[in-house]
Design an enzyme around this catalytic site. Structure first.
Site, mmCIF file in Angstrom:
data_model
loop_
_atom_site.group_PDB
_atom_site.id
_atom_site.type_symbol
_atom_site.label_atom_id
_atom_site.label_comp_id
_atom_site.label_asym_id
_atom_site.label_seq_id
_atom_site.Cartn_x
_atom_site.Cartn_y
_atom_site.Cartn_z
ATOM 1 N N GLY A 46 0.332 -41.663 12.835
ATOM 2 C CA GLY A 46 1.431 -40.912 13.426
ATOM 3 C C GLY A 46 1.523 -39.537 12.797
ATOM 4 O O GLY A 46 0.965 -39.308 11.708
ATOM 5 N N GLN A 51 5.862 -32.053 10.052
ATOM 6 C CA GLN A 51 4.805 -32.117 9.025
ATOM 7 C C GLN A 51 3.804 -30.968 9.139
ATOM 8 O O GLN A 51 3.080 -30.691 8.188
ATOM 9 C CB GLN A 51 4.052 -33.448 9.106
ATOM 10 C CG GLN A 51 4.907 -34.649 8.726
ATOM 11 C CD GLN A 51 4.154 -35.934 8.907
ATOM 12 O OE1 GLN A 51 4.126 -36.488 9.997
ATOM 13 N NE2 GLN A 51 3.517 -36.427 7.852
ATOM 14 N N CYS A 91 2.321 -41.881 3.984
ATOM 15 C CA CYS A 91 2.690 -40.673 4.733
ATOM 16 C C CYS A 91 1.658 -39.590 4.442
ATOM 17 O O CYS A 91 1.307 -39.366 3.279
ATOM 18 C CB CYS A 91 4.077 -40.195 4.314
ATOM 19 S SG CYS A 91 4.652 -38.750 5.224
ATOM 20 N N LEU A 92 1.198 -38.915 5.489
ATOM 21 C CA LEU A 92 0.223 -37.843 5.302
ATOM 22 C C LEU A 92 0.794 -36.702 4.462
ATOM 23 O O LEU A 92 0.033 -35.941 3.866
ATOM 24 C CB LEU A 92 -0.245 -37.317 6.662
ATOM 25 C CG LEU A 92 -1.044 -38.314 7.504
ATOM 26 C CD1 LEU A 92 -1.298 -37.759 8.901
ATOM 27 C CD2 LEU A 92 -2.356 -38.684 6.818
ATOM 28 N N HIS A 133 9.644 -44.014 11.200
ATOM 29 C CA HIS A 133 9.137 -43.099 10.165
ATOM 30 C C HIS A 133 9.024 -41.678 10.736
ATOM 31 O O HIS A 133 9.391 -40.700 10.069
ATOM 32 C CB HIS A 133 7.780 -43.647 9.691
ATOM 33 C CG HIS A 133 7.026 -42.812 8.721
ATOM 34 N ND1 HIS A 133 6.733 -43.223 7.435
ATOM 35 C CD2 HIS A 133 6.441 -41.585 8.837
ATOM 36 C CE1 HIS A 133 6.034 -42.290 6.816
ATOM 37 N NE2 HIS A 133 5.844 -41.282 7.643
ATOM 38 N N GLU A 134 8.530 -41.568 11.982
ATOM 39 C CA GLU A 134 8.345 -40.233 12.587
ATOM 40 C C GLU A 134 9.687 -39.595 12.948
ATOM 41 O O GLU A 134 9.878 -38.386 12.754
ATOM 42 C CB GLU A 134 7.444 -40.317 13.822
ATOM 43 C CG GLU A 134 6.062 -40.919 13.596
ATOM 44 C CD GLU A 134 5.299 -40.336 12.441
ATOM 45 O OE1 GLU A 134 5.610 -39.202 12.017
ATOM 46 O OE2 GLU A 134 4.398 -41.020 11.921
ATOM 47 N N HIS A 137 11.146 -38.045 10.016
ATOM 48 C CA HIS A 137 10.600 -36.706 9.736
ATOM 49 C C HIS A 137 11.353 -35.630 10.515
ATOM 50 O O HIS A 137 11.665 -34.558 9.974
ATOM 51 C CB HIS A 137 9.123 -36.637 10.126
ATOM 52 C CG HIS A 137 8.166 -37.131 9.091
ATOM 53 N ND1 HIS A 137 8.088 -36.593 7.822
ATOM 54 C CD2 HIS A 137 7.216 -38.099 9.144
ATOM 55 C CE1 HIS A 137 7.130 -37.217 7.138
ATOM 56 N NE2 HIS A 137 6.587 -38.145 7.917
HETATM 57 O O1 GNR Z 1 -0.690 -42.800 8.720
HETATM 58 C C1 GNR Z 1 0.421 -43.280 8.487
HETATM 59 N N1 GNR Z 1 0.518 -44.596 8.195
HETATM 60 C C2 GNR Z 1 1.720 -45.272 8.108
HETATM 61 C C3 GNR Z 1 1.715 -46.543 7.567
HETATM 62 C C4 GNR Z 1 2.875 -47.276 7.468
HETATM 63 C C5 GNR Z 1 4.064 -46.740 7.932
HETATM 64 C C6 GNR Z 1 4.089 -45.466 8.471
HETATM 65 C C7 GNR Z 1 2.928 -44.734 8.565
HETATM 66 S S1 GNR Z 1 2.976 -43.153 9.283
HETATM 67 C C8 GNR Z 1 1.603 -42.405 8.463
HETATM 68 C C9 GNR Z 1 1.341 -41.022 9.047
HETATM 69 C C10 GNR Z 1 2.521 -40.130 8.769
HETATM 70 O O2 GNR Z 1 2.761 -39.645 7.696
HETATM 71 N N2 GNR Z 1 3.360 -39.944 9.753
HETATM 72 O O3 GNR Z 1 4.448 -39.205 9.558
HETATM 73 NI NI NI Z 2 4.921 -39.392 7.469
#
Ligand code: GNR
Ligand code: NI
Length: 176
Positions: A46, A51, A91-92, A133-134, A137
């Site tokens: 995601g 980001q 999270c990236l 999670h997104e 953000h």
């Molecule tokens: O790549 C991602 N893996 C992930 C694993 C578990 C819960 C959420 C994520 S999202 C993350 C990519 C990211 O940072 N999205 O904002």
């Molecule tokens: Ni993230």
């Protein structure tokens, strides 16, 4: 096609609240295409526009094994959330950090797609976690905000050193 730079925690830009998209025009479609390319290259499941330092409510996701099922959510809203579950999240924007977070297990979401059409989606499992999670953000929230201040500060200090040392994603921060 081109890759976008990803911001890293504790960059203050990650704390901004993104604005709703008013029109799904060509610029938004170009942003979506660049976000998808950046997400697949990372690789991640995601990516939120926040980001990549674009403060509009745009999210791309692909939780498929084959990386062939891209999902775009513009102006996503959680209509209903039910249950509870724990998942190890990454999270990236917080490279090398994986911690367990508790969230609602199932969500009903409304959004607009890349053609500009509204739709609803029922999600569970990894997709439900990723959507939440997104959307976090887009609201300036990061998964480390669910951890204790002690843990979050340790992670922040580790990332600050990694950034000072050049922020090489192929050379992730040492685990504590
Ligand atoms: O790549 C991602 N893996 C992930 C694993 C578990 C819960 C959420 C994520 S999202 C993350 C990519 C990211 O940072 N999205 O904002
Ligand atoms: Ni993230």
């Amino acid at each position: 096609m081109s890759l976008l730079d990803i911001l890293y925690f504790p960059d203050a830009q990650l704390r901004r609240t993104a604005s709703p998209v008013e029109n799904v025009n060509g610029d938004v479609v170009t942003l979506i295409d660049q976000m998808l390319e950046t997400m697949y290259e990372a690789p991640g499941i995601g990516l939120a526009a926040t980001q990549v330092n674009v403060h509009q409510r745009v999210v791309v996701i692909d939780v498929s094994e084959e990386n062939n099922t891209p999902l775009t959510l513009i102006n996503p809203e959680i209509l209903q959330a039910e249950g509870s579950g724990e998942m190890q999240e990454g999270c990236l924007s917080i490279p090398g950090v994986y911690e367990t977070v508790k969230r609602p297990a199932e969500v009903k979401v409304s959004a607009i797609d890349r053609e500009g059409n509204p739709f609803e989606l029922d999600a569970d499992g990894l997709l439900a976690v990723c959507i939440q999670h997104e959307i976090d953000h887009l609201n300036g929230k990061l998964f480390v905000d669910y951890l204790s201040p002690l843990k979050r500060n340790r992670i922040r200090k580790r990332l600050e050193k990694w950034i000072r040392d050049g922020a090489d994603p192929d050379d992730l921060p040492e685990r504590p």
